[in-house]
Design an enzyme around this catalytic site. Structure first.
Site, PDB file in Angstrom:
ATOM      1  N   GLU A 125       0.847  -1.183   0.000  1.00  0.00           N
ATOM      2  CA  GLU A 125       0.000   0.000   0.000  1.00  0.00           C
ATOM      3  C   GLU A 125       0.890   1.243   0.000  1.00  0.00           C
ATOM      4  O   GLU A 125       1.834   1.318   0.782  1.00  0.00           O
ATOM      5  CB  GLU A 125      -0.912   0.031   1.238  1.00  0.00           C
ATOM      6  CG  GLU A 125      -1.916   1.150   1.173  1.00  0.00           C
ATOM      7  CD  GLU A 125      -2.878   1.182   2.361  1.00  0.00           C
ATOM      8  OE1 GLU A 125      -3.671   2.127   2.439  1.00  0.00           O
ATOM      9  OE2 GLU A 125      -2.823   0.282   3.205  1.00  0.00           O
ATOM     10  N   GLY A 265       3.140   2.262  10.566  1.00  0.00           N
ATOM     11  CA  GLY A 265       2.952   1.614  11.855  1.00  0.00           C
ATOM     12  C   GLY A 265       2.650   0.141  11.676  1.00  0.00           C
ATOM     13  O   GLY A 265       3.216  -0.716  12.354  1.00  0.00           O
ATOM     14  N   ALA A 266       1.759  -0.170  10.742  1.00  0.00           N
ATOM     15  CA  ALA A 266       1.387  -1.549  10.470  1.00  0.00           C
ATOM     16  C   ALA A 266       0.579  -1.565   9.183  1.00  0.00           C
ATOM     17  O   ALA A 266       0.152  -0.532   8.673  1.00  0.00           O
ATOM     18  CB  ALA A 266       0.590  -2.154  11.629  1.00  0.00           C
ATOM     19  N   GLU A 268      -2.581  -3.873   7.034  1.00  0.00           N
ATOM     20  CA  GLU A 268      -3.685  -4.795   7.269  1.00  0.00           C
ATOM     21  C   GLU A 268      -3.828  -5.891   6.227  1.00  0.00           C
ATOM     22  O   GLU A 268      -4.917  -6.434   6.033  1.00  0.00           O
ATOM     23  CB  GLU A 268      -5.003  -4.012   7.335  1.00  0.00           C
ATOM     24  CG  GLU A 268      -5.481  -3.438   5.997  1.00  0.00           C
ATOM     25  CD  GLU A 268      -5.031  -2.023   5.725  1.00  0.00           C
ATOM     26  OE1 GLU A 268      -5.633  -1.346   4.877  1.00  0.00           O
ATOM     27  OE2 GLU A 268      -4.052  -1.580   6.372  1.00  0.00           O
ATOM     28  N   ASN A 269      -2.750  -6.273   5.541  1.00  0.00           N
ATOM     29  CA  ASN A 269      -2.837  -7.296   4.509  1.00  0.00           C
ATOM     30  C   ASN A 269      -3.733  -8.456   4.954  1.00  0.00           C
ATOM     31  O   ASN A 269      -3.611  -8.947   6.071  1.00  0.00           O
ATOM     32  CB  ASN A 269      -1.451  -7.854   4.197  1.00  0.00           C
ATOM     33  CG  ASN A 269      -0.401  -6.773   4.102  1.00  0.00           C
ATOM     34  OD1 ASN A 269      -0.443  -5.944   3.223  1.00  0.00           O
ATOM     35  ND2 ASN A 269       0.534  -6.792   5.037  1.00  0.00           N
ATOM     36  N   HIS A 301      -6.706  -1.729  15.280  1.00  0.00           N
ATOM     37  CA  HIS A 301      -6.933  -1.001  14.027  1.00  0.00           C
ATOM     38  C   HIS A 301      -6.732  -1.919  12.829  1.00  0.00           C
ATOM     39  O   HIS A 301      -7.592  -1.992  11.935  1.00  0.00           O
ATOM     40  CB  HIS A 301      -5.969   0.184  13.954  1.00  0.00           C
ATOM     41  CG  HIS A 301      -6.086   0.993  12.699  1.00  0.00           C
ATOM     42  ND1 HIS A 301      -6.849   2.128  12.611  1.00  0.00           N
ATOM     43  CD2 HIS A 301      -5.536   0.825  11.463  1.00  0.00           C
ATOM     44  CE1 HIS A 301      -6.771   2.623  11.389  1.00  0.00           C
ATOM     45  NE2 HIS A 301      -5.971   1.841  10.677  1.00  0.00           N
ATOM     46  N   GLU A 302      -5.609  -2.622  12.797  1.00  0.00           N
ATOM     47  CA  GLU A 302      -5.331  -3.467  11.632  1.00  0.00           C
ATOM     48  C   GLU A 302      -6.298  -4.646  11.561  1.00  0.00           C
ATOM     49  O   GLU A 302      -6.714  -5.048  10.465  1.00  0.00           O
ATOM     50  CB  GLU A 302      -3.887  -3.958  11.664  1.00  0.00           C
ATOM     51  CG  GLU A 302      -2.844  -2.854  11.762  1.00  0.00           C
ATOM     52  CD  GLU A 302      -2.999  -1.759  10.712  1.00  0.00           C
ATOM     53  OE1 GLU A 302      -3.510  -2.025   9.605  1.00  0.00           O
ATOM     54  OE2 GLU A 302      -2.617  -0.608  11.013  1.00  0.00           O
ATOM     55  N   HIS A 305      -9.623  -3.580  10.119  1.00  0.00           N
ATOM     56  CA  HIS A 305      -9.574  -3.396   8.666  1.00  0.00           C
ATOM     57  C   HIS A 305     -10.068  -4.636   7.915  1.00  0.00           C
ATOM     58  O   HIS A 305     -10.393  -4.540   6.727  1.00  0.00           O
ATOM     59  CB  HIS A 305      -8.144  -3.094   8.222  1.00  0.00           C
ATOM     60  CG  HIS A 305      -7.829  -1.637   8.109  1.00  0.00           C
ATOM     61  ND1 HIS A 305      -8.652  -0.731   7.486  1.00  0.00           N
ATOM     62  CD2 HIS A 305      -6.739  -0.922   8.517  1.00  0.00           C
ATOM     63  CE1 HIS A 305      -8.103   0.464   7.514  1.00  0.00           C
ATOM     64  NE2 HIS A 305      -6.950   0.388   8.149  1.00  0.00           N
ATOM     65  N   GLU A 324      -9.655   4.315   6.315  1.00  0.00           N
ATOM     66  CA  GLU A 324      -8.814   4.750   7.428  1.00  0.00           C
ATOM     67  C   GLU A 324      -9.583   5.576   8.455  1.00  0.00           C
ATOM     68  O   GLU A 324      -9.444   5.367   9.656  1.00  0.00           O
ATOM     69  CB  GLU A 324      -7.606   5.513   6.902  1.00  0.00           C
ATOM     70  CG  GLU A 324      -6.663   4.674   6.051  1.00  0.00           C
ATOM     71  CD  GLU A 324      -6.098   3.460   6.779  1.00  0.00           C
ATOM     72  OE1 GLU A 324      -6.237   3.359   8.016  1.00  0.00           O
ATOM     73  OE2 GLU A 324      -5.505   2.616   6.088  1.00  0.00           O
TER      74      GLU A 324
END
Length: 887
Positions: A125, A265-266, A268-269, A301-302, A305, A324
């Site tokens: 991304e 930060g991370a 979300e794959n 958060h991830e 997603h 987001e």
């Protein structure tokens, strides 16, 4: 990639893809000098399209072979450009297979497939997948992926990708393989691959329908003791998402991998989240309480997603806040439910008002749904994330929790497996509520922070209270103030009498129809000016406005100090109490600068009431006792008074310490006693007590007394959790007490000697020194650049040292000689080719040159022009620099 004049992409020019990719089969062979990527794509034209030319994205790829339906294509049948592969003639349905070579070990931009300290990992991304293979690398092309990874078994025992593992085995040549299949169609930006030597912590979660999901966190072996909190946070998030949103996880396995070199930060794959180590590793010995809270929030958060971003994704990158903003709102609510709701709300507002409002007022200002961009990586901003979350929160406020939940249910059900728009999200809310949100869409389409001005009048004879609210929005790059339409602004409010909250009755309402506890109301400001009349108001009230920060606006109301004191002592809205303390703090600092009548003693009297209020959460007390930062003070000024803000804030801090010494001593000792049986717990009570105790210590060490120096030294030496150790170290580093300097020097060395093999702890050590406002800070930062503790290739270290110096040390960064600006420009130019994303983000402090005095403006623009003159600027840096220099 560098270009002289990068192309601007416009939302208005969006066109649907001419082709879709039904199936994507990838085969990676990891070799020492290069990686071979074989891609087999099943494509077809979109219905109704007669397009015969296929254009695929591709960058930095070495094409080895290209076949169409098995036939090897000759050079005259396709064309390769710097950014595309063009196949001149394709049928309606076909298979395109390609073989490319890429060099992950040379990939310092950390986009696509790269190596991080021997570990292969991906970041796709927003547009990184095009650096892996030729593809329609856009979020509205969804495909079912099957991925096979082949690598030497000894060097890369762990082979991971999206979905469920369907096959694995060994080969005769010493390599092994694993094949992963993701049954859910996804865009290429959600693709992930990891290969390397990793250890695993495993657990399980049983979903609400009874399915057992395997949970795995992959880390280096030395970090296995730092995964418990992340795993607990993940399970809590999965349970919360089922209970609050009805969303259940859909694969057999959910994996997290911790990577030290990561721009974000991370990520979300689908099924394989890749995390910056700072957002997943946590242990009380090495991680502060803020670090624990960050891990909890980012893990949630991830995971969230999976639905708000993966199952339902973005049509194009102009819709980035669709996933987001919505997901930040969800993770914020989760964190509030897991801890202290009001403390979480205040922390979110601090971030928004200090940094996002500044972004709104700067050259990179853009709507939550931008109209154009040059480099999409520059729009992973506080506006898209945090302001986007506030826009979703306003929808929640206007509809209420039940209707909002019905709206999200409809949104997920209607658009599962689709790439959609912000308008689709809002339409679901319209359909369940019947409300008209057409004006509300201005929040998505107009940039800038609205200003709400409040004026009031109380008539004692009629017992009527008139509250007039007006709105405006400053000019921003896309529109002048006069061109902007009014926003739909929910203004939550109450009225406070001497004894507390008053019952609210708007004119025209029957008193018998109102509940007895009707002390809170949401007014809807939709015009440029509106007056609201309240009846049966028994006394002249103090308005409690923008409760719980109900809209991301700047509020202007002429509160007197006594009004603010009433809010602090009687309001039941925690945000308004904190905000009133902040406003008193600003008054005291401004009075110090102008010799006005309001003195620090008046603020001390208010703070004493806060210290004595046993009903308040200790964490909220700690926040209320914290004076507004120098950055926030500067945002309140037409021209930032760099030196004056530092001196006045420091002077008021010392005056408060002197006035409140007895109370602060008692708080420190009382919190220490209460913490004794809690040990290094990271539960809410312990975190709150530590935050208040360390706030007290930060004040007391300003008094230059041996007793408090001893407390600081003892806390540093005896504490077994990083929160207290780092707090004591910070007090010593930021103190100007000459008698504490020997301890400061010794503590910095002891801290590094003890933790030099823990990168995340060393990053905190770098940050403490970078934020030191004392003389000679820049020289110390330059020395640290050369130390073994720093590595310019690691984004975390760049942010910890260079980023913190430029954003959290205004006194030294903005030194009148301009050397701070030269230093930052040097680092940006160094990173421009190496890691353009990080280089562009470092530019932010220089983009604010208009806010400063003429001398500093000149110096900052000189550095921006110096950067602009470089012949090979990345798109990332080019866009920010050139927008910043527009007069």
């Amino acid at each position: 990639m560098t270009v002289a004049h990068p192309k601007t992409v416009y939302l208005k020019d969006y066109q649907p893809p001419r082709f879709r990719i039904q199936q994507t089969k990838l085969h990676f062979t990891l070799r020492e000098q290069f990686t071979e990527v074989k891609a087999v794509l099943q494509l077809e034209r979109q219905p109704g399209s007669d397009e015969r030319e296929l254009r695929l994205h591709g960058q930095e790829l070495q094409l080895q072979e290209l076949r169409l339906d098995g036939r090897l294509l000759g050079e005259g049948e396709y064309e390769l450009t710097e950014e595309e592969l063009i196949v001149f003639s394709v049928p309606e349905r076909f298979e395109l297979s390609s073989v490319v070579h890429i060099e992950p070990h040379k990939n310092t931009a950390l986009e696509g497939l790269y190596q991080s300290r021997g570990l292969y990992c991906t970041q796709c991304e927003a547009e990184g997948f095009r650096k892996i293979t030729f593809y329609l690398d856009r979020p509205d092309v969804l495909s079912v992926f099957t991925t096979t990874i082949v690598a030497p078994a000894g060097d890369f025992p762990v082979l991971l990708s999206n979905g469920n593992k369907i096959e694995s085995g060994t080969n005769a040549d010493g390599t092994h393989y694993a094949t992963w299949h993701d049954p859910f169609p996804k865009p290429a930006y959600l693709f992930a691959l990891v290969a390397g030597k990793l250890s695993c912590v495993e657990d399980h979660f049983v979903t609400m329908s009874g399915r057992k999901v395997t949970l795995q966190i992959f880390v280096e072996d030395k970090d296995l003791d730092k995964c418990e909190h992340a795993m607990r946070s993940l399970k809590n998030a999965m349970k919360w998402d089922e209970e609050v949103y009805g969303r259940e996880y859909d694969l057999d396995i959910f994996m997290i991998v911790a990577v030290d070199d990561f721009n974000m930060g991370a990520m979300e794959n689908k099924g394989l989240n890749i995390f910056n180590t700072s957002c997943v590793l946590a242990n009380p010995r090495t991680t502060t309480d803020l670090g624990f809270q960050r891990v909890e929030g980012v893990v949630a958060h991830e995971y969230f997603h999976n639905w708000s971003g993966n199952r339902v994704t973005c049509r194009d990158w102009f819709q980035l806040s669709l996933k987001e903003g919505f997901t930040v709102f969800r993770d914020s609510e989760f964190s509030a439910d897991m801890g202290a709701r009001i403390v979480k709300r205040v922390e979110d507002v601090q971030l928004l008002r200090t940094l996002q409002f500044a972004e709104d007022a700067g050259p990179m200002s853009h709507p939550v749904q931008p109209a154009s961009f040059i480099e999409i990586s520059n729009f992973y901003t506080l506006t898209v994330y945090e302001k986007g979350a506030e826009v979703v929160r306003m929808i929640h406020t206007l509809l209420g929790p039940e209707l909002f939940r019905r709206g999200t249910d409809l949104y997920f059900e209607r658009h599962d497996g689709q790439a959609v728009t912000i308008e689709d999200f809002v339409q679901a809310m319209v359909d369940v509520s019947g409300r008209d949100f057409s004006q509300f869409m201005n929040w998505y389409r107009q940039a800038g922070t609205p200003v709400v001005k409040a004026q009031d009048h109380y008539d004692a004879e009629t017992r009527q209270y008139h509250l007039t609210l007006s709105q405006s929005c400053p000019s921003t790059p896309e529109a002048t103030a006069e061109q902007k339409a009014p926003f739909h602004i929910p203004v939550a409010m109450g009225l406070l009498g001497e004894a507390g909250a008053l019952r609210l009755q708007l004119a025209g309402q029957e008193v018998d129809d109102l509940p007895a506890d009707n002390t809170h109301l949401v007014l809807e400001l939709t015009e440029r000016e509106q007056t609201f009349v309240f009846e049966n108001v028994p006394e002249k009230p103090v308005p409690s406005l923008l409760r719980n920060f109900s809209a991301p606006v700047k509020l202007e109301y002429a509160y007197a100090p006594d009004d603010l004191l009433r809010i602090i002592t009687t309001d039941d809205d925690g945000f308004c109490r904190w905000d009133a303390a902040q406003q008193l703090g600003i008054m005291a600092i401004q009075a110090n600068q102008t010799d006005a009548a309001f003195k620090a003693q008046d603020l001390a009297n208010a703070f004493k009431l806060v210290l004595d209020d046993a009903s308040l959460d200790p964490a909220l007390v700690a926040l209320m006792l914290d004076l507004p930062s120098e950055t926030y003070l500067g945002e309140q000024q037409a021209v930032v008074d760099v030196d004056g803000n530092y001196r006045a804030r420091r002077a008021v801090q010392v005056q408060l310490a002197e006035a409140l010494e007895g109370g602060l001593r008692d708080v420190y000792l009382r919190c220490q006693q209460a913490l004794s049986p809690l040990g290094d717990s990271v539960e809410g009570k312990a975190i709150a007590l530590r935050s208040l105790r360390n706030r007290a210590l930060s004040y007391l060490t300003l008094l230059y007394k041996q007793e408090y120096r001893s407390w600081c030294e003892r806390q540093f030496a005896s504490s077994t959790n990083m929160t207290d150790v780092l707090a004591a170290l910070t007090c010593a580093v930021q103190s100007q007490d000459p008698d504490i300097q020997p301890f400061r020097t010794r503590a910095l060395q002891e801290f590094y000697d003890r933790w030099q093999h823990e990168p995340l702890v060393v990053n905190q050590w770098l940050s403490v020194q970078a934020a030191d406002p004392g003389e000679g800070a820049l020289a110390r930062v330059k020395d640290l650049l050369q130390s073994p503790a720093f590595d310019i290739r690691n984004p975390n270290k760049v942010r910890s040292l260079i980023g913190v110096f430029a954003t959290q040390n205004p006194r030294n960064f903005h030194a009148v000689d301009g050397e701070g600006y030269v230093f930052l420009a040097d680092q940006i130019l160094l990173l421009n080719q190496q890691n353009p994303q990080i280089a562009a983000r470092l530019l932010t402090p220089l983009t604010k040159w208009r806010r400063f005095d003429a001398h500093r403006q000149h110096l900052m623009r000189d550095q921006l022009r110096r950067i602009a003159r470089v012949s090979k600027l990345s798109k990332d840096v080019y866009e920010v620099v050139n927008k910043s220099l527009v007069e």
